[in-house]
Design an enzyme around this catalytic site. Structure first.
Site, mmCIF file in Angstrom:
data_model
loop_
_atom_site.group_PDB
_atom_site.id
_atom_site.type_symbol
_atom_site.label_atom_id
_atom_site.label_comp_id
_atom_site.label_asym_id
_atom_site.label_seq_id
_atom_site.Cartn_x
_atom_site.Cartn_y
_atom_site.Cartn_z
ATOM 1 N N ASP A 42 -8.278 22.874 -36.146
ATOM 2 C CA ASP A 42 -9.093 23.889 -35.742
ATOM 3 C C ASP A 42 -9.094 25.044 -36.959
ATOM 4 O O ASP A 42 -8.038 25.870 -36.656
ATOM 5 C CB ASP A 42 -9.162 24.190 -34.456
ATOM 6 C CG ASP A 42 -10.319 24.848 -34.185
ATOM 7 O OD1 ASP A 42 -11.215 25.094 -35.048
ATOM 8 O OD2 ASP A 42 -10.342 25.494 -32.803
ATOM 9 N N ASP B 234 -37.667 4.363 -51.448
ATOM 10 C CA ASP B 234 -38.639 4.255 -52.651
ATOM 11 C C ASP B 234 -39.356 2.738 -52.571
ATOM 12 O O ASP B 234 -38.874 1.745 -52.284
ATOM 13 C CB ASP B 234 -37.714 4.087 -54.067
ATOM 14 C CG ASP B 234 -36.907 5.426 -54.529
ATOM 15 O OD1 ASP B 234 -37.694 6.235 -54.339
ATOM 16 O OD2 ASP B 234 -35.778 5.305 -54.622
ATOM 17 N N ASP C 281 -25.252 -30.098 -19.170
ATOM 18 C CA ASP C 281 -23.950 -30.103 -18.535
ATOM 19 C C ASP C 281 -22.815 -30.671 -19.401
ATOM 20 O O ASP C 281 -22.618 -32.178 -19.220
ATOM 21 C CB ASP C 281 -24.250 -30.974 -17.176
ATOM 22 C CG ASP C 281 -23.264 -30.846 -16.214
ATOM 23 O OD1 ASP C 281 -22.237 -29.837 -16.327
ATOM 24 O OD2 ASP C 281 -23.321 -31.465 -14.984
ATOM 25 N N SER D 121 -14.370 15.627 -37.043
ATOM 26 C CA SER D 121 -14.831 16.073 -35.748
ATOM 27 C C SER D 121 -16.223 16.237 -35.587
ATOM 28 O O SER D 121 -16.617 16.523 -34.504
ATOM 29 C CB SER D 121 -14.008 17.489 -35.428
ATOM 30 O OG SER D 121 -14.571 18.463 -36.601
ATOM 31 N N GLY D 122 -16.968 16.233 -36.668
ATOM 32 C CA GLY D 122 -18.525 16.613 -36.569
ATOM 33 C C GLY D 122 -18.684 18.043 -36.620
ATOM 34 O O GLY D 122 -19.913 18.347 -36.653
ATOM 35 N N LYS E 163 -30.245 -26.388 -19.508
ATOM 36 C CA LYS E 163 -29.002 -25.919 -19.435
ATOM 37 C C LYS E 163 -28.068 -27.341 -19.362
ATOM 38 O O LYS E 163 -27.901 -28.027 -18.315
ATOM 39 C CB LYS E 163 -28.416 -25.201 -18.425
ATOM 40 C CG LYS E 163 -27.100 -24.776 -18.425
ATOM 41 C CD LYS E 163 -26.785 -23.733 -17.280
ATOM 42 C CE LYS E 163 -25.368 -23.066 -17.532
ATOM 43 N NZ LYS E 163 -24.260 -24.032 -17.674
#
Length: 870
Positions: free
Chosen positions: A685, A60, A258, A718-719, A256
């Site tokens: 299943d 929206d 030390d 499980s999808g 860098k």
């Protein structure tokens, strides 16, 4: 064209009549009343984009004008590509207060579903807004977290529908990006959680990261996300680079240092200082604590490094060590380089340049000799590195422009060293020879990916007399009789072993083929780093991909971190119209969540070159040279066969999707301990004629029975048609034991409730019943990974769940690639206790009375098409 501010006009009394007529405010949390109307024209005009999971997901789009929020429903959401014209259907005006609404509209109410504030900010008309509104051609500029630059809303001619169709179009400017390169709705799916809309004094958005303006610290509330100050913060870490970064102009270069990494937490004027591993060093750093508190800063987290500069101003690590040894913290200097949290707001999604600009302004307004800003360097890359090395610096840090702050190691920050240098774990030492005191050399090691400590050589030079004495004292306190190294190191003399808890920083000339270091020099002990985190640093090539911050404009050189996608618009699922590019982007979005379930596990991949309706290929082996992020495993894991595969990083998922992979299936064991499974999977299943409510009841029964056996279990969709119940197991049993016991559990369930469960596979056996597939627990068998899409119409997704969520599920494919964004906020949270819940099966086997040996088959049956879990 000049940007004219159009004053808001008095709105007719019935402007919100349609809005109110559609809603029952006794039930919906949406705002009911119109706001007080600003007729002065001085306040900023608000815009908001709300992501709305109603009967279908849409966005929206709302602009404040004439005392209300003019509103359009944009089904696919905004696009930054000027060539893409998004349909925007005009809907009823909403009250201005709606710009701050985020919540859930209850079922059976108009627009029922979840609403989040996807983006918000201010907008500026580029023409007379009221006249442009009447003419149906409104041009404007947005200043938001995700959207910016110039836009147009154009009403379509010749349309007489009740809800007028418009087109939302991005104009060509520096914010524009090709759809093939970047999808803002896919890559930035979350709420910006902006409060107090419309926002006042929004920071001027810069169209190029290279020209980022200095952000006003005073208006930080307008650019960050409101958030409580967290108690702890993990820092962003840099990756060792194998060479210079591509397109040096896309990077910011710093020294860098030390020194020791230090994170500073300020709350109610009090400062505390923490090492990178979260150790509180405030008591050791009182002078720095006092200096920080003297700056009178608001609450926040500040990221930096403490050093001791030498007389030339160069950080001296030896001097830093000495300052701690002698308790003289007065010489310490804190260099700050990042600002993840500040003044009640989370700034991590802002571009690097904006965070640094705020930090620089803070330090400019309150200068301190002890607390300094880490300056960036301009110039050619080669010259910067050469100068750093010539000055004796350790190297440089390169940070990708526009990048967000990540509490992890990232290639958005890389380190380029003047020489080889890293930390090592001390596992032992040798006795001194001749006039040497203390010890001869330190025996060093690094951990591998499984946590084992491997010998990496020794260091005997670089010690002062004081260090020899102090380190020897620490070694004696850690003495042990056995070697901590997993390999048999060839060490001259009689080594003396110590517990692997001390960390030494060492510079060296090279790594040998035997993975030992040579030409070593001791630099100091590192008390700020945990020994368990020390691994060999391996230099990586850094690609030109650029991460994009949620609050900054994209530069024209910005590219999405994804592989080149061939045939990106090829439709892989005719039911939803999902394209190959959509799937690659999906895996880019869920990659980090999915890696929690993929990391360290061999995988099998289901490829669908012709889409979900074509032939599927179960890919267990492959050459990986052209698949970044995917690697071959040790061939010994699957003796007599080509090497199995592992997806080692989130980009590897996108590489797989570019290779037409839709599903990723994982084994029940990790590659580091492949002979011992670490989970059992029960795949519920359902056969023909089984209602979904029966699947839900079956899962509850499974959960209850496992609990009786003393086994914690976790749930995921499980999808597809069913559910997966997963039991974490301690790695103490072999494959036959785990599979045999899982079969015994299934047989018990089938015998106890034969009207509901069946233990034999095959369509005829499970008509009206649920087959509990225990074959997922055999050697070589796999189960679809959490967050994987499924290669079937609709592209369902396997999603981790809490057991309390089971009654609200509509099916095993409750979430799909197209709808899973609404689940990303929850992520893996329902499985937070998964790892620590692992149990040995011994007690459970005794409870069930299980004593039998291995089952007849030890692996899932092979088939031309894969046999994925339901």
């Amino acid at each position: 064209m000049s940007k004219a501010r159009t004053p808001t006009l008095q709105q007719p009394v019935d402007a919100l009549q349609a809005y109110k007529a559609k809603r029952n405010f006794a039930r919906t949390p949406e705002p009911q009343h119109a706001d007080a109307i600003d007729t002065s024209g001085h306040g900023p005009l608000a815009f908001v984009v709300q992501k709305h999971w109603a009967s279908s997901l849409h966005y929206d789009f709302r602009l404040q004008l004439d005392g209300t929020m003019k509103s359009w429903a944009v089904p696919k959401g905004p696009s930054l590509d000027p060539k893409v014209k998004r349909m925007a259907v005009q809907v009823e005006d909403h009250p201005i207060a709606y710009a701050g609404f985020e919540g859930t509209i209850p079922a059976k109410q108009y627009g029922a579903g979840k609403v989040i504030i996807w983006d918000a900010g201010t907008w500026t008309p580029l023409n007379d807004a009221q006249q442009a509104w009447r003419d149906g051609h409104l041009k404007f500029e947005l200043q938001g977290h995700k959207l910016g630059g110039k836009w147009a809303l154009v009403r379509m001619k010749g349309k007489a529908e009740k809800q007028l169709p418009w087109l939302l179009i991005k104009e060509k400017d520096a914010w524009a990006r090709a759809a093939a390169d970047f999808s803002v709705v896919d890559e930035r799916p979350d709420s910006v959680k902006t409060l107090g809309l419309p926002r006042a004094a929004v920071d001027a958005a810069t169209p190029s990261a290279a020209r980022a303006s200095v952000a006003s610290v005073a208006s930080v509330a307008s650019v960050g996300v409101a958030a409580a100050l967290p108690d702890s913060l993990s820092p962003q870490l840099a990756t060792l680079a194998a060479g210079p970064p591509p397109r040096a102009g896309d990077w910011v270069f710093e020294i860098k240092f030390d020194g020791y990494r230090m994170l500073v937490r300020v709350e109610q004027g009090k400062a505390r200082l923490f090492t990178r591993n979260g150790h509180d060093w405030t008591a050791r750093l009182r002078p720095l604590q006092q200096a920080i508190e003297g700056l009178n800063w608001p609450s926040g987290w500040f990221d930096g490094e403490i050093v001791v500069p030498n007389e030339d101003g160069i950080p001296d690590f030896g001097a830093l060590q000495l300052s701690f040894d002698t308790g003289k913290a007065e010489e310490l200097v804190l260099y700050l380089f990042d600002l993840p949290y500040f003044n009640g707001h989370d700034l991590r999604e802002l571009p690097l340049e904006r965070r640094r600009a705020m930090l620089k302004e803070l330090l400019s307004n309150a200068p301190s000799d002890r607390v300094r800003f880490s300056q960036a360097f301009d110039g050619a890359f080669d010259g910067i590195v050469a100068s750093a090395c010539k000055l004796g610096l350790e190297g440089i840090i390169a940070k990708r422009r526009g990048s967000r702050y990540q509490s992890s190691r990232s290639t958005d920050w890389i380190k380029l060293k003047c020489g080889l240098r890293q930390e090592f774990v001390i596992g032992g030492y040798t006795d001194p020879q001749g006039t040497r005191t203390g010890f001869g050399s330190l025996l060093l090691g690094v951990h591998d990916g499984a946590g084992a400590l491997h010998y990496a050589g020794n260091v005997g030079s670089g010690f002062s007399q004081r260090q020899l004495a102090d380190v020897k004292k620490a070694l004696v306190a850690q003495a042990r009789t056995k070697s901590p190294f997993v390999d048999r190191a060839q060490i001259e003399g009689k080594p003396r072993w110590v517990a692997p808890t001390l960390v030494a920083e060492v510079s060296f000339g090279a790594w040998t083929r035997a993975a030992h270091i040579r030409h070593t020099v001791f630099r100091g002990l590192r008390t700020d780093k945990d020994a368990g985190t020390i691994v060999r640093e391996r230099a990586r090539r850094v690609n030109a991909a650029k991460s994009v911050s949620a609050a900054g404009p994209p530069s024209k050189q910005t590219r999405l971190r994804q592989p080149t996608v061939t045939n990106p618009q090829r439709v892989i699922d005719g039911r939803t119209g999902t394209t190959k590019l959509d799937l690659v982007r999906y895996y880019g979005v869920v990659g980090e969540l999915m890696m929690k379930h993929l990391k360290g596990r061999p995988v099998s991949l289901v490829r669908a070159p012709d889409g979900v309706d074509g032939q599927l290929f179960f890919q267990k082996h492959a050459e990986t040279e052209k698949l970044p992020g995917i690697r071959q495993l040790d061939p010994a894991l699957d003796s007599g066969h080509p090497p199995m595969l592992e997806i080692g990083s989130a980009p590897g998922l996108m590489s797989a999707a570019q290779w037409n992979v839709i599903e990723a299936h994982t084994h029940n064991a990790r590659s580091a301990s492949f002979d011992h499974p670490d989970r059992m999977v029960f795949d519920l299943d359902p056969g023909d004629g089984v209602a979904w409510v029966q699947v839900q009841e079956a899962a509850q029964l499974m959960h209850a029975f496992l609990a009786q056996l003393g086994l914690p279990s976790f749930l995921k969709t499980s999808g597809g048609k069913g559910l997966h119940v997963v039991v974490p197991v301690r790695r103490v049993h072999d494959w036959d034991t785990v599979k045999g016991f899982s079969q015994a559990i299934v047989l018990h369930m089938a015998q106890a409730i034969p009207q509901r469960f069946v233990a034999k596979s095959g369509p005829r056996n499970r008509v009206g019943k649920i087959f509990i597939d225990y074959l997922r627990n055999g050697l070589g068998a796999t189960t679809v990974c959490a967050w994987s899409a499924r290669a079937r119409p609709g592209l369902g997704v396997s999603v981790p769940l809490a057991w309390s969520e089971l009654p609200s599920l509509r099916g095993g494919d409750h979430w799909t690639v197209g709808t899973v964004h609404q689940r990303l906020d929850t992520g893996n949270t329902p499985w937070n206790d998964y790892t620590k819940a692992a149990r040995s099966l011994t007690s459970a086997m005794a409870t069930l009375g299980y004593t039998s040996g291995p089952t007849k088959s030890s692996a899932a049956p092979r088939a031309r098409r894969p046999r994925p879990a339901a």
